[in-house]
Structures are given as C-alpha cells and as structure tokens.
Motif scaffolding. Sequence first.
Motif, PDB file in Angstrom:
ATOM      1  N   GLY A 123      -2.848  -0.578   2.659  1.00 15.69           N
ATOM      2  CA  GLY A 123      -1.791   0.297   2.187  1.00 15.69           C
ATOM      3  C   GLY A 123      -2.129   0.837   0.810  1.00 15.69           C
ATOM      4  O   GLY A 123      -3.173   0.521   0.231  1.00 15.69           O
ATOM      5  N   GLN A 158      -2.916   8.176   8.430  1.00 18.64           N
ATOM      6  CA  GLN A 158      -1.976   7.072   8.252  1.00 18.64           C
ATOM      7  C   GLN A 158      -1.422   6.637   9.595  1.00 18.64           C
ATOM      8  O   GLN A 158      -1.221   7.452  10.498  1.00 18.64           O
ATOM      9  CB  GLN A 158      -0.818   7.482   7.343  1.00 18.64           C
ATOM     10  CG  GLN A 158      -1.098   7.406   5.855  1.00 18.64           C
ATOM     11  CD  GLN A 158       0.141   7.678   5.035  1.00 18.64           C
ATOM     12  OE1 GLN A 158       0.790   8.712   5.202  1.00 18.64           O
ATOM     13  NE2 GLN A 158       0.477   6.760   4.141  1.00 18.64           N
ATOM     14  N   LYS A 172       2.312   3.320   7.397  1.00 18.59           N
ATOM     15  CA  LYS A 172       1.833   3.964   6.172  1.00 18.59           C
ATOM     16  C   LYS A 172       0.547   3.334   5.642  1.00 18.59           C
ATOM     17  O   LYS A 172       0.261   3.415   4.446  1.00 18.59           O
ATOM     18  CB  LYS A 172       2.916   3.929   5.084  1.00 18.59           C
ATOM     19  CG  LYS A 172       4.217   4.605   5.481  1.00 18.59           C
ATOM     20  CD  LYS A 172       4.011   6.096   5.723  1.00 18.59           C
ATOM     21  CE  LYS A 172       5.334   6.804   6.052  1.00 18.59           C
ATOM     22  NZ  LYS A 172       5.128   8.250   6.343  1.00 18.59           N
ATOM     23  N   TYR A 204      -3.691   3.137   5.756  1.00 19.46           N
ATOM     24  CA  TYR A 204      -4.709   4.185   5.822  1.00 19.46           C
ATOM     25  C   TYR A 204      -5.884   3.763   6.700  1.00 19.46           C
ATOM     26  O   TYR A 204      -6.400   2.656   6.592  1.00 19.46           O
ATOM     27  CB  TYR A 204      -5.188   4.539   4.415  1.00 19.46           C
ATOM     28  CG  TYR A 204      -4.096   5.176   3.585  1.00 19.46           C
ATOM     29  CD1 TYR A 204      -3.882   6.559   3.630  1.00 19.46           C
ATOM     30  CD2 TYR A 204      -3.247   4.400   2.796  1.00 19.46           C
ATOM     31  CE1 TYR A 204      -2.848   7.146   2.891  1.00 19.46           C
ATOM     32  CE2 TYR A 204      -2.224   4.978   2.062  1.00 19.46           C
ATOM     33  CZ  TYR A 204      -2.031   6.347   2.115  1.00 19.46           C
ATOM     34  OH  TYR A 204      -1.013   6.922   1.392  1.00 19.46           O
TER      35      TYR A 204
END
Length: 286
Positions: A35, A65, A69, A71
């Motif tokens: 994150g 994403q 949320k 990556y």
Amino acid sequence: MWTSGRRNGYARQVTANDKAFDLLDFIVDAKEPPGLTQLVQMSALKKATVRRLLLGHMRQGFVRQDSQKRYLPGLRLLDMAAVAFDSLDLVSEAREVVEGLSDQVPGTLTFAVYADRHLHVALSLASSDPYRVAGRGLGSTGLYATAAGKAVLAFLPPPDVGWLLGPGPWTRYTPNTIGDVDSLAHDLTQVAQCGYALNNEESRLGLRCLAVPIRGHLGRPVAVISISVATSQTSVEDLRQATEPMLFAADTISARIGGPPATLRTIPLGSARDEDDGTIQTSNDQ
C-alpha cells in the motif's frame, strides 16, 4: 540527499527518474502488493513524492491498484517485456560469456538451448588439452542420463518431468545410468539445492560432465552450459573446481535475459555413482 544502492551497489545521488524506477522495483519485487504507507517506508521518500510518482506510473500503465488500494505491476510492463523478448538472441547473449569461460575451466564447453522437449547444441568449444572427449550427443541421449538434462529437469515442475520421461523403463547407456524414478528424484533434489548437475559416466563410460542451468524470466530453464572431461584425466573433485566460474557464467546470462540466479548452494553435490566401480552410493555425497 536521498541516495540508493539498488542498481550499482554504492550510494549515489539520484534523479527523479531514479526514484520513480526504484519505486517500480519495490512494487515488482514485493511478495504481497504494498500500500501507499508501505511504499513510503520502503523508499524513504516523502508521502507526497511517492503519491506523485505512483500517479505517473498509473497514467502510463506501469502500475495499477486492486480493490484494497494496493499497488501491483501494470499490464504495460508486459507489452514492454514482449518487445524486449522479441529482440532477444539467446545465443548472442551467451557467446561472449561462454567464450570467456573457456579460459577458466578445462574440458569441452557446450552451450545448449532447451526447446521442444530437447536440448539443442548452439555452441561448442573444444578443450585445449591434448586429450579431448566427445559425448554421445545430447539429442540422442535421455535427459535423465546427462548432466545438462538433469540441470533442466531439476528446475521443471514434477508433473512436467514425469510427462517428459514417462514411467520407463529407461534406456541404460552404462551401468551408472539412473534407471528408476526414485533415484532420479534424489539426484534432481540435490541439483536444485546446489545449482549444478553431475554426470559420472552415466551416458558414456570414460566421460564426466558438469552442467549449470540458465533460467528465463519465468524461472524455467531455457539453456544449459556444460563441461565434459575424460575420467582418466579429471576426477569428480577436480571437476567440481569448475563449479563457481560455471555458476557465475550461468547467472550472468540469466540476468541478461531477465532470469533469476542459480539456487543457493549449501551442500556439495556428489555423483550418485561411485567413481571406481559404478555402484550406487548411499552416502550423503550422492
């Protein structure tokens, strides 16, 4: 001044592009999608800087994403990788390395590409020693009976190995040839642990070989470097002296094509066949 040693091993001043690519490295290398807070901690950058860099990566398709949320690598990276692999010539990438290796190790060096379930010899450099050896030929010998073949099999999923070899019976080229699944599985476990494979008169009497795998970006073997010597000239222990330069050469080629290095070597790999009488050993040095 923020510095990084990720690319060249020493502290240096970095540009905005360096920071952006280092951040992308963190995302690609992470075992679990990180994150924003994790990326700030990993990069030691300010939160606003990390957020700005991530937005740029997302606009370009390099990062995406998930629903939490976090990556992940973006699909644009696959497009770039496809272009890179289309322009890759494995033999050209290996030639300089293999030729340099010939000055460091005795014996006949072979670079073989693994494709279509077979090993295809692409380069062969004869030994400068007065006594030279010639193998039976990788194309005419079962993968289970050669060092090069075992170096490939050890890094394939077990179902693939079973599919390639079948249930047997397998051809025995010499009294030392592995003839059953259990013995081969033992050998392949050691190869995977040590990163290299040995053939002690298993494909041909009077011939010893050592081989190391070259792995591609998916971690699967794509080629092999092997060295062949005469048993009358070189013992198994002497042959092992070539292990480190061979592994270094294989790792160099693997890195050039986006593959991982050899597996960490923590134990010496002995031949599963005794040097003198060809009997199967039961010691830890098999």
